[in-house]
Design a protein around this motif. Structure first.
Motif, PDB file in Angstrom:
ATOM      1  N   UNK A 122     -20.658  -0.947  -3.342  1.00  0.00           N
ATOM      2  CA  UNK A 122     -20.058  -0.543  -2.066  1.00  0.00           C
ATOM      3  C   UNK A 122     -18.901   0.398  -2.357  1.00  0.00           C
ATOM      4  N   UNK A 123     -18.657   1.314  -1.420  1.00  0.00           N
ATOM      5  CA  UNK A 123     -17.447   2.120  -1.478  1.00  0.00           C
ATOM      6  C   UNK A 123     -16.643   1.793  -0.224  1.00  0.00           C
ATOM      7  N   UNK A 124     -15.462   1.240  -0.441  1.00  0.00           N
ATOM      8  CA  UNK A 124     -14.647   0.829   0.694  1.00  0.00           C
ATOM      9  C   UNK A 124     -13.416   1.690   0.849  1.00  0.00           C
ATOM     10  N   UNK A 125     -13.036   1.943   2.096  1.00  0.00           N
ATOM     11  CA  UNK A 125     -11.795   2.666   2.376  1.00  0.00           C
ATOM     12  C   UNK A 125     -11.333   2.317   3.785  1.00  0.00           C
ATOM     13  N   UNK A 126     -10.073   2.618   4.059  1.00  0.00           N
ATOM     14  CA  UNK A 126      -9.487   2.282   5.354  1.00  0.00           C
ATOM     15  C   UNK A 126      -8.622   3.423   5.846  1.00  0.00           C
ATOM     16  N   UNK A 127      -8.500   3.541   7.171  1.00  0.00           N
ATOM     17  CA  UNK A 127      -7.605   4.512   7.789  1.00  0.00           C
ATOM     18  C   UNK A 127      -6.529   3.773   8.577  1.00  0.00           C
ATOM     19  N   UNK A 128      -5.381   4.431   8.741  1.00  0.00           N
ATOM     20  CA  UNK A 128      -4.228   3.803   9.376  1.00  0.00           C
ATOM     21  C   UNK A 128      -3.835   4.528  10.650  1.00  0.00           C
ATOM     22  N   UNK A 129      -2.911   3.903  11.417  1.00  0.00           N
ATOM     23  CA  UNK A 129      -2.308   4.610  12.537  1.00  0.00           C
ATOM     24  C   UNK A 129      -0.952   5.164  12.097  1.00  0.00           C
ATOM     25  N   UNK A 150       0.825  -1.196   0.000  1.00  0.00           N
ATOM     26  CA  UNK A 150       0.000   0.000   0.000  1.00  0.00           C
ATOM     27  C   UNK A 150       0.867   1.258   0.000  1.00  0.00           C
ATOM     28  N   UNK A 151       0.287   2.355  -0.473  1.00  0.00           N
ATOM     29  CA  UNK A 151       0.925   3.654  -0.347  1.00  0.00           C
ATOM     30  C   UNK A 151       0.378   4.304   0.916  1.00  0.00           C
ATOM     31  N   UNK A 152       0.662   5.594   1.132  1.00  0.00           N
ATOM     32  CA  UNK A 152       0.226   6.230   2.366  1.00  0.00           C
ATOM     33  C   UNK A 152      -1.296   6.256   2.475  1.00  0.00           C
ATOM     34  N   UNK A 153      -1.983   6.397   1.355  1.00  0.00           N
ATOM     35  CA  UNK A 153      -3.440   6.306   1.388  1.00  0.00           C
ATOM     36  C   UNK A 153      -3.864   5.684   0.067  1.00  0.00           C
ATOM     37  N   UNK A 154      -3.954   4.393   0.045  1.00  0.00           N
ATOM     38  CA  UNK A 154      -4.142   3.681  -1.211  1.00  0.00           C
ATOM     39  C   UNK A 154      -5.574   3.252  -1.454  1.00  0.00           C
ATOM     40  N   UNK A 155      -6.205   2.652  -0.438  1.00  0.00           N
ATOM     41  CA  UNK A 155      -7.463   1.984  -0.721  1.00  0.00           C
ATOM     42  C   UNK A 155      -8.663   2.900  -0.560  1.00  0.00           C
ATOM     43  N   UNK A 156      -9.304   3.221  -1.642  1.00  0.00           N
ATOM     44  CA  UNK A 156     -10.593   3.912  -1.642  1.00  0.00           C
ATOM     45  C   UNK A 156     -11.181   3.696  -3.023  1.00  0.00           C
ATOM     46  N   UNK A 157     -12.178   2.860  -3.120  1.00  0.00           N
ATOM     47  CA  UNK A 157     -12.717   2.580  -4.450  1.00  0.00           C
ATOM     48  C   UNK A 157     -14.137   2.038  -4.359  1.00  0.00           C
ATOM     49  N   UNK A 158     -14.825   2.169  -5.478  1.00  0.00           N
ATOM     50  CA  UNK A 158     -16.153   1.599  -5.607  1.00  0.00           C
ATOM     51  C   UNK A 158     -16.039   0.121  -5.973  1.00  0.00           C
TER      52      UNK A 158
END
Length: 266
Positions: free
Chosen positions: A137-144, A105-113
């Motif tokens: 669905x639209x999925x995304x994630x946040x990191x620490x 992953x990159x610093x903010x990679x996953x966000x997609x339909x």
């Protein structure tokens, strides 16, 4: 009182109203005081930016294990079924397992339909997606701060209408900034319930890298995951841990945790 400004990502051909909508969403979420309240507030305000029919949020611990959840307009039986597939079933489509390989992953990679009609048929699609009536669905994630996934979102539609371009633009503008805001909750090792987990280790003359690893060990992260989130070799991680144990006078991760708890009690 000065106005807060945010450095939005540069997107081409975006309606100016998208920036206003993204800004308002970010401003609303800035009032949250913990990762969990942040996620709940985001869903509460998200419908103005990107409407959804149902939503699922999974909270993860430092090892990527589900530690909690939050849903909107979703019957518990569907959540239980989803977790069963998500955690145990090999038939779960890997394209949807968004934190399967943290090193890619990159610093903010996953966000997609996700267009569920495009997935090949399998038990998960038949028994969960089609039975639940999901269309998109639209999925995304946040990191620490250490790059470990800590919360996963799914905005779901049972209506047969894909997410519009303006909704996509609003999300693409807001999510990277929201991710950074979420990461700030972990500045001092705050867990998903808002508890601070780190302690200062200056008196032990630890290096910056050793302090990073010590804090991750105290959060319960495995050696393998520490290597992954810090992008260092497993052998290097073990060498750092050996040095940490020697400086702190402990011989195991459990003894290190006990020492941290004793320090917090002082």
């Amino acid at each position: 009182m000065s106005q807060i400004t945010y450095a939005f990502p540069k997107l081409k051909n975006v309606d100016p109203s998208c920036y206003i909508d993204a800004y308002n969403l970010i401003l609303e979420c800035s009032q949250a005081n913990s990762p969990r309240s942040f996620a709940m507030r985001l869903l509460e305000k998200m419908d103005r930016v990107c409407s959804y029919d149902q939503a699922v949020v999974l909270f993860l611990d430092v090892n990527g294990k589900v530690s909690g959840h939050y849903t909107v307009n979703l019957d518990k039986k569907w959540l239980d079924m989803y977790l069963n597939y998500f955690l145990e079933d090999s038939d779960f489509p890997q394209e949807v397992n968004i934190y399967q390989d943290i090193n890619e992953r990159s610093d903010f990679q996953f966000s997609r339909q996700i267009d569920w009609s495009r997935f090949p048929r399998c038990d998960f699609i038949t028994n969960y997606i089609e039975a639940r009536g999901l269309k998109y669905s639209w999925g995304f994630a946040f990191f620490d701060l250490n790059g470990a996934y800590r919360v996963v979102f799914s905005l779901d539609r049972i209506r047969d209408t894909p997410f519009s371009e303006i909704e996509k633009n609003r999300l693409n503008l807001a999510l990277p900034i929201l991710n950074n805001m979420h990461r700030n909750f972990f500045y001092q090792g705050m867990d998903s319930d808002g508890t601070f987990l780190q302690s200062p280790w200056k008196e032990y003359n630890l290096t910056k890298r050793e302090i990073e690893i010590t804090n991750l060990l105290c959060q319960g992260m495995t050696v393998q995951n520490i290597s992954s989130v810090l992008y260092i070799a497993l052998t290097t991680t073990y060498k750092h841990i050996a040095n940490i144990y020697k400086k702190l006078g402990v011989s195991s991760q459990q003894e290190l945790l006990v020492k941290m708890l004793n320090r917090k009690a002082l």
